[in-house]
Design an enzyme around this catalytic site. Structure first.
Site, PDB file in Angstrom:
ATOM      1  N   GLY A 190      19.653  41.701  22.799  1.00 16.64           N
ATOM      2  CA  GLY A 190      18.710  42.403  23.671  1.00 16.64           C
ATOM      3  C   GLY A 190      18.884  41.985  25.109  1.00 16.64           C
ATOM      4  O   GLY A 190      19.964  41.581  25.539  1.00 16.64           O
ATOM      5  N   SER A 191      17.801  42.048  25.858  1.00 24.31           N
ATOM      6  CA  SER A 191      17.862  41.797  27.300  1.00 24.31           C
ATOM      7  C   SER A 191      18.014  40.316  27.611  1.00 24.31           C
ATOM      8  O   SER A 191      17.593  39.452  26.833  1.00 24.31           O
ATOM      9  CB  SER A 191      16.600  42.323  27.975  1.00 24.31           C
ATOM     10  OG  SER A 191      15.487  41.491  27.677  1.00 24.31           O
ATOM     11  N   ALA A 229      14.503  38.533  27.829  1.00 24.22           N
ATOM     12  CA  ALA A 229      13.981  38.084  26.533  1.00 24.22           C
ATOM     13  C   ALA A 229      14.828  36.953  25.970  1.00 24.22           C
ATOM     14  O   ALA A 229      14.305  36.016  25.353  1.00 24.22           O
ATOM     15  CB  ALA A 229      13.934  39.258  25.558  1.00 24.22           C
ATOM     16  N   GLY A 230      16.135  37.010  26.184  1.00 23.53           N
ATOM     17  CA  GLY A 230      17.024  35.967  25.698  1.00 23.53           C
ATOM     18  C   GLY A 230      16.715  34.608  26.299  1.00 23.53           C
ATOM     19  O   GLY A 230      16.772  33.579  25.606  1.00 23.53           O
ATOM     20  N   GLU A 268      23.038  37.596  22.130  1.00 27.07           N
ATOM     21  CA  GLU A 268      23.962  38.588  22.704  1.00 27.07           C
ATOM     22  C   GLU A 268      23.125  39.417  23.649  1.00 27.07           C
ATOM     23  O   GLU A 268      22.289  40.220  23.232  1.00 27.07           O
ATOM     24  CB  GLU A 268      24.590  39.431  21.583  1.00 27.07           C
ATOM     25  CG  GLU A 268      25.816  40.203  22.037  1.00 27.07           C
ATOM     26  CD  GLU A 268      25.459  41.545  22.652  1.00 27.07           C
ATOM     27  OE1 GLU A 268      25.501  41.623  23.903  1.00 27.07           O
ATOM     28  OE2 GLU A 268      25.147  42.469  21.924  1.00 27.07           O
ATOM     29  N   CYS A 298      25.484  47.676  25.897  1.00 26.43           N
ATOM     30  CA  CYS A 298      25.457  46.408  26.639  1.00 26.43           C
ATOM     31  C   CYS A 298      26.796  46.105  27.291  1.00 26.43           C
ATOM     32  O   CYS A 298      26.848  45.507  28.364  1.00 26.43           O
ATOM     33  CB  CYS A 298      25.044  45.267  25.713  1.00 26.43           C
ATOM     34  SG  CYS A 298      26.101  45.076  24.261  1.00 26.43           S
TER      35      CYS A 298
END
Length: 489
Positions: free
Chosen positions: A235-236, A239-240, A257, A291
């Site tokens: 995800g983003s 958030a990571g 990722e 992505c």
């Protein structure tokens, strides 16, 4: 409630501990079509209590159940039974993706067929892997290295490629002996329901595979639960970073990722028309919601204007339309907030660069989340549209002086997920690939092979998924030193 052509048996329930159970919250999540802006489905909404129940079930299955100690061959056989079930659900998977995310129906079948094929590859990697290995040692007569499952895995997948990404996480978790909690995006949960039904059909033991669908607060609660040994998140980067900080606080494992702002470097030997066709065709793939998308084009200054006009000409020929139309080349973006985000970046780009084409909602479509393919030229590499992930069909053309300047510009980014060089010279492609700081790099386009390791440098993530290397993040190494070689490994 299911979209047309999708036959999920229990969309109003969660899958916890081998049973379909009502959500504690009593609420549902509406699934909205990006084509029509109409509700096409509903699923149960998990809250924090549901997340805790799923962790408890996965914890019990890992700590006291048979799955972690089941021989690898038996785990692989059970997973192959899941694959067989998923193969029968391919039409539903394709329909679910188009209904929820707006992906082109013409691409949905091949995409999900490829995703199921990749699961067979992963099972093959596990078949070839030695989970217990012997080594020479000065300290003992017998030295063994055991690869053991990391434990309870929270698998969190995004909305753009919900089946392939979630299924890969589940595959690596199950094949290594982990138990798993699937937390799909609230916009695209149906694929995870089908995976859960595949686990049920294959006889995977209770609690080994769980499914909870929830929004951000409940998801954060899941990540913070100390019963989770590992988080696998796609995800983003925002958030990571949050997940990395939470996992770091208790030394939980994580694979991340994250985002990208990948560059395509144009060399002088590559024809302008071919470059324009490739770049315009790539930025519209999945409406730019990839992505690893090549969203920055780095071009010698003396070729910049010619390339800009050629790309613009290709973009203006793009057929924009509804996802179920076989003639459509560019469908909608996935949701209203994503469309508004893209429009914000386009407005920002108009202040700092030259808008060559696009930038508007298509005049012939009065419903749905559509945006024209958009090209900015004379973009500064330090501008927001060159540095931040837009996740839409927006391409930035950045002029540079020479090859050294091109490599510096490509590396002047907080991301490092993917990249490309457009050249007829394979030696030059390899030389440049080794100097650009990305986890993946291809010659002449967006080239990805999920049978090989995939992941990024810098803010694009931690760890790798794909290939036999994708097994390692789901395992812990144990060194065993004993007085004689055991009779059974």
């Amino acid at each position: 409630m299911n979209p047309e052509g999708v036959n999920v048996a229990n969309p109003d329930k969660l899958f916890i501990g081998g049973r379909w159970v009502p959500a504690n919250s009593g609420r549902t999540i509406e699934l909205v079509s990006p084509n029509t802006e109409q509700v096409v489905g509903r699923v149960a909404e998990a809250d924090e209590a549901d997340m805790d129940a799923a962790v408890a079930a996965a914890r019990e299955a890992f700590d006291n159940g048979p799955w972690p100690t089941t021989p690898p061959a038996q785990r692989i056989a059970a997973f192959r039974a899941m694959i067989a079930h998923l193969e029968t659900r391919l039409p539903e998977l394709a329909k679910a993706w188009t209904a929820q995310m707006g992906g082109l129906a013409s691409f949905a079948g091949p995409m999900h067929g490829g995703g199921i094929f990749a699961l067979g590859q992963i099972a093959g990697f596990a078949e070839q892997f030695e989970f217990v290995q012997t080594r020479p040692s000065q300290a003992a007569a017998a030295a063994l290295i055991a690869y053991e499952p990391v434990g309870v895995v929270a698998a969190i997948a995004p909305w753009n490629g919900p089946f392939g990404i979630m299924a890969n996480k589940v595959a690596y978790a199950l094949l290594t002996g982990c138990t798993v909690i699937m937390k799909p995006s609230p916009e695209t949960p149906l694929e995870a329901y089908i995976i859960a039904e595949a686990a049920e059909a294959a006889g995977i033991p209770a609690g080994v595979v769980n499914l909870v669908t929830g929004h951000r607060e409940a998801s954060d609660h899941l990540v913070c639960n100390h019963g989770v040994d590992k988080v696998s998140f796609t995800g983003s980067s925002v958030a990571g970073r949050r997940i990395a900080s939470v996992c770091g606080g208790r030394m939980a494992r994580c694979t991340l990722e994250l985002g990208g702002k990948s560059a395509a470097i144009i060399r002088d030997d590559f024809p302008i028309e071919a470059a324009a066709k490739m770049l315009a065709g790539t930025i519209t793939l999945m409406s730019g919601q990839v992505c690893a998308m090549l969203s920055r084009v780095i071009v010698p200054r003396h070729r910049h204007d010619e390339l800009a006009q050629a790309i613009a000409a290709e973009m203006r020929q793009t057929r924009i339309g509804y996802s179920d139309d076989p003639e459509t080349q560019l469908g909608p973006v996935a949701m209203k907030r994503q469309l508004e985000r893209i429009e914000m970046y386009i407005a920002e780009g108009k202040q700092t660069a030259d808008l060559i084409t696009g930038g508007n909602r298509p005049a012939h479509l009065n419903r749905g989340y559509f945006i024209e393919p958009t090209l900015f030229a004379n973009v500064r590499n330090d501008s927001r549209i060159a540095q931040e992930e837009i996740f839409g069909p927006v391409l930035s053309l950045i002029p540079v002086e020479d090859e050294e300047d091109a490599i510096r510009t490509a590396n002047a980014s907080e991301f490092g997920l993917n990249g490309s060089v457009l050249t007829t010279d394979a030696d030059a492609a390899y030389r440049i690939a080794r100097r650009v700081r990305t986890g993946g790099f291809g010659q002449n386009g967006l080239r990805m092979d999920f049978g090989l390791p995939f992941g990024g440098f810098k803010q694009s993530g931690i760890g790798r998924e794909g290939g036999p290397e994708g097994l390692f993040p789901y395992m812990e190494l144990k060194t065993i030193l004993i007085d004689a070689m055991p009779t059974q490994l």
